[in-house]
Design an enzyme around this catalytic site. Structure first.
Site, short mmCIF file in Angstrom:
data_model
loop_
_atom_site.label_atom_id
_atom_site.label_comp_id
_atom_site.label_asym_id
_atom_site.label_seq_id
_atom_site.Cartn_x
_atom_site.Cartn_y
_atom_site.Cartn_z
N GLU A 50 0.81 -1.22 0.00
CA GLU A 50 0.00 0.00 0.00
C GLU A 50 0.85 1.27 0.00
O GLU A 50 0.45 2.29 -0.56
CB GLU A 50 -0.96 0.02 1.20
N PHE A 112 -11.91 -6.51 13.68
CA PHE A 112 -10.82 -7.03 12.86
C PHE A 112 -10.43 -5.98 11.81
O PHE A 112 -11.29 -5.45 11.11
CB PHE A 112 -11.25 -8.33 12.17
N GLN A 113 -9.17 -5.70 11.71
CA GLN A 113 -8.61 -4.68 10.80
C GLN A 113 -9.24 -3.31 11.01
O GLN A 113 -9.39 -2.54 10.08
CB GLN A 113 -8.72 -5.14 9.34
N LYS A 162 -17.60 -0.12 5.58
CA LYS A 162 -18.04 -1.12 4.60
C LYS A 162 -19.56 -1.09 4.39
O LYS A 162 -20.04 -1.29 3.27
CB LYS A 162 -17.60 -2.51 5.06
N MET A 474 24.57 8.56 2.96
CA MET A 474 24.46 9.87 3.59
C MET A 474 24.71 9.79 5.09
O MET A 474 25.38 10.64 5.66
CB MET A 474 23.09 10.50 3.29
#
Lengths: 564, 156
Positions: A50, A112-113, A162, A474
């Site tokens: 993602e 959940f999630q 949802k 760096m």
């Protein structure tokens, strides 16, 4: 028309003219993905992470000037996207990110999630929404695109539970958008602009200080005209590389921590800074109390909060760079005397001669700066250059001959390693006719290397030039200078087989150790329609110079190149 | 630059998470909140957030600009000429000298608001500075509990 919330999302994207969505499905966003499956108006590119989806949308936005769109699911899908949001936020890149959320009835139950997406993203988005009512969804989507792309642009998150994407309701996409509490000021205050014009005419050593805002405002042509008309020398920030075009005689160079000697001296000695879409970042100013001590400041910025944030400003102008520069030009065109700044231009020319940007080339080992110059020679204005973060980024900014805005795409503000490759995919999708090169390092490239698979699947042939010094270069450089060479956790001697890695994912790999090999590999890679990893072994201890040590004054630069 | 105390009213859309946007801005950018009150504005879809903060001139300027940048913010008022009031509720034992307490409260725009068998509750409403004087004076009556309300302000 009646439709589901998921359909509304697709219809809104179509109405906004979206061509490409970068994303990754999951439980809470599945209703929307089901609708994506059924339509043919826009393409969806499945990245393999993602974070990469948001960076790709970001690269697309930077290359095209359009709003980038990414889509992710709830919970970990969203949290993975946060780095992408923060990267876009810091560089003011217009994005709309749509995330799924658990159903309304589960919100607050540690479902959940489930994660509080608007809570987490509040400080790294321009604005965000949790849609709690399907009746609001069309308006929210319209507002999201409007807010992302207007004023000081930035990412907007729309988090949709949802059950809302499943619910059926009337859909009418608003034609116009009006947010009572949000009214960006584009025009600039005419009285302040007039005063600024007078200051320009009176100055002896004026300096145009051009930032990323000029790119976002598509003001490059105007700024070039302004410089030409006034013959005022110009310095660019990291985010503005390409705005003036490197062949422009009025461009002194990039300023800041790794800016050129002449640019930093110009900033230190100017008597009038004309700041256009720049924000006096600490990497630009060095020690603030020593910064531009002799200068009055004209600060043109679309975001009033940028003005007076770090330095006191004499001529504050809140407005769009394009509009304000046009007004300034109208005000001074009669009275401008370009000879007035002649002595100043000569001083800066001497500084450029005294300490030009340089490096010690070698026939024994490839120098990273040579590699970048060589890409420039072969591709010049035809390429879009993205980069990751570190030494390679600074060398690319210093040594690539940029010709136009939106040619240089990098995470300047947040400094996100792993940005370059997915951003290159987005840029290539947005500008398929251009060769897209990601100049990266052996540290950064591993942070989103899974995108090899995306690039292969969708045939997005970007070229990753890995300047491989077997170090987190760096950080290693700072350890050399400031930590008595204690190379804590920066030695990357243990390496993957980059060629095999690329090949395993359907791409091409090249191992390069000499100039001849590099030329050959690059010419070959340009012809291919496959993604590539070019593993270019460069000198290990090369430093990025000049360098203004953190907290030091801009005019105190480490200049010398001593080979180690 | 020396720190100054400032009272700032922020008029925002009365919508979910707007208070989090305001307070999160203070937390994220390291600004102080001395007190914060929030309530809906009657007959509108707006809320008023009254914040007491302190900082130097540059910080105060940033606070007002950053607050204004929040999308649901309609207006930011940095108060200069204002009437400000803070309310305080204090609980005392009924064994204390109630008449004295009542006189004290009246000096600070207050009075007894509840009297029970064991305790009395008083309120006072005044400028923050004067509320502090009141609380100092009230100490001699051994207050059991003190609840301060945060301030509200209106421009003159």
């Amino acid at each position: 028309m009646k439709m589901s919330g998921a359909q509304m999302v697709c219809e809104a994207l179509i109405a906004e003219g979206v061509e490409t969505v970068f994303g990754y499905p999951g439980g809470a966003i599945m209703n929307v993905y089901d609708e994506i499956y059924k339509q043919n108006s826009f393409e969806h590119i499945l990245t393999r992470h993602e974070q990469a989806a948001v960076h790709a949308a970001d690269g697309y936005a930077r290359a095209t000037g359009k709003v980038g769109v990414a889509m992710v699911t709830s919970g970990p899908g969203f949290t993975n996207a946060v780095t992408g949001l923060a990267t876009a936020y810091t560089d003011s890149i217009p994005l709309v990110v749509i995330s799924g959320q658990v159903s309304s009835s589960l919100i607050g139950t540690d479902g959940f999630q489930e994660i509080d997406a608007v809570g987490i993203s509040r400080p790294c988005t321009k604005h965000n929404y949790l849609v709690d009512d399907i009746a609001k969804l069309p308006k929210v989507l319209k507002e999201a695109f409007y807010i992302a792309s207007s004023g000081r642009s930035g990412p907007v998150l729309v988090d949709i539970p949802k059950d809302i994407t499943a619910e059926i309701a009337d859909f009418k996409y608003p034609k116009d958008v009006f947010v009572e509490t949000y009214k960006p000021n584009y025009k600039g205050n005419d009285r302040q602009i007039k005063k600024a014009a007078e200051a320009i005419l009176k100055a002896r050593k004026p300096l145009l200080y051009v930032g990323g805002g000029t790119v976002l405002s598509n003001a490059s042509d105007l700024v070039r005209k302004f410089a030409k008309m006034t013959q005022i020398p110009t310095v660019e920030t990291l985010m503005a590389r390409g705005v003036m075009g490197d062949s422009n005689p009025l461009l002194i160079g990039m300023l800041g921590m790794h800016g050129s000697y002449a640019s930093n001296m110009a900033m230190s000695e100017t008597d009038l800074i004309i700041s256009l879409g720049a924000r006096f970042d600490d990497r630009v100013t060095g020690k603030l109390s020593e910064f531009a001590r002799y200068a009055d400041i004209i600060h043109v910025d679309i975001d009033p909060a940028n003005i007076g944030k770090l330095v006191d400003v004499d001529y504050p102008i809140v407005g769009d760079v394009s509009i304000v520069v046009k007004k300034l030009m109208d005000l001074i065109k009669e009275d401008i005397n370009t000879d007035r700044y002649q002595a100043w231009r000569e001083i800066l020319a001497r500084y450029e001669e005294l300490h030009p940007l340089t490096y010690n080339d070698s026939d024994e080992v490839l120098k990273p700066q040579w590699v970048i110059e060589q890409i420039g020679k072969l591709l010049g204005k035809d390429a879009i250059i993205t980069s990751d973060v570190g030494q390679h980024q600074m060398w690319a900014a210093q040594f690539y001959p940029f010709d136009r805005p939106r040619q240089w795409i990098n995470s300047g503000g947040l400094g996100t390693m792993g940005f370059g490759f997915p951003a290159a995919l987005g840029a290539k999708r947005g500008a398929p006719e251009k060769t897209v090169i990601n100049i990266t390092g052996d540290g950064s490239i591993l942070m989103n290397m899974q995108e090899l698979v995306t690039a292969s699947e969708y045939k997005i042939p970007v070229i990753n030039v890995i300047l491989n010094n077997h170090f987190l270069g760096m950080v290693r450089q700072w350890q050399t200078f400031f930590y008595d060479k204690r190379y804590s956790e920066t030695d990357l001697s243990y390496q993957p087989n980059f060629v095999a890695l690329a090949e395993a994912c359907g791409g091409i790999g090249y191992d390069v150790t000499t100039k001849e090999e590099f030329d050959k590999a690059l010419k070959d890679a340009i012809k291919q329609d496959k993604v590539c990893f070019m593993n270019v072994i460069v000198s290990r201890f090369e430093n990025v110079l000049p360098m203004v040590p953190t907290g030091g004054a801009l005019y105190n630069m480490l200049l010398e190149h001593k080979d180690q | 630059m020396e720190d100054v105390r400032r009272v700032i009213s922020v008029i925002v859309m009365n919508e979910s998470s707007v208070l989090a946007r305001v307070s999160g801005l203070f937390a994220g950018r390291g600004y102080n909140i001395e007190s914060l009150t929030v309530a809906p504005i009657p007959n509108s879809d707006l809320s008023r957030v009254t914040i007491v903060t302190n900082g130097n001139k540059r910080v105060i300027e940033q606070i007002t600009k950053q607050l204004h940048k929040l999308v649901p913010t309609l207006k930011v008022i940095e108060h200069e000429e204002m009437v400000e009031k803070e309310m305080v509720l204090v609980k005392f034992s009924s064994d204390q000298n109630i008449a004295d307490i009542q006189v004290l409260c009246e000096a600070y725009n207050g009075g007894i608001v509840n009297a029970g068998e064991d305790i009395i509750i008083i309120m006072a409403a005044d400028e923050s500075k004067r509320i502090e004087y009141f609380l100092e004076a009230a100490q001699r009556y051994s207050p059991i509990e003190i609840v301060r309300g945060g301030i509200v302000a209106i421009e003159r």
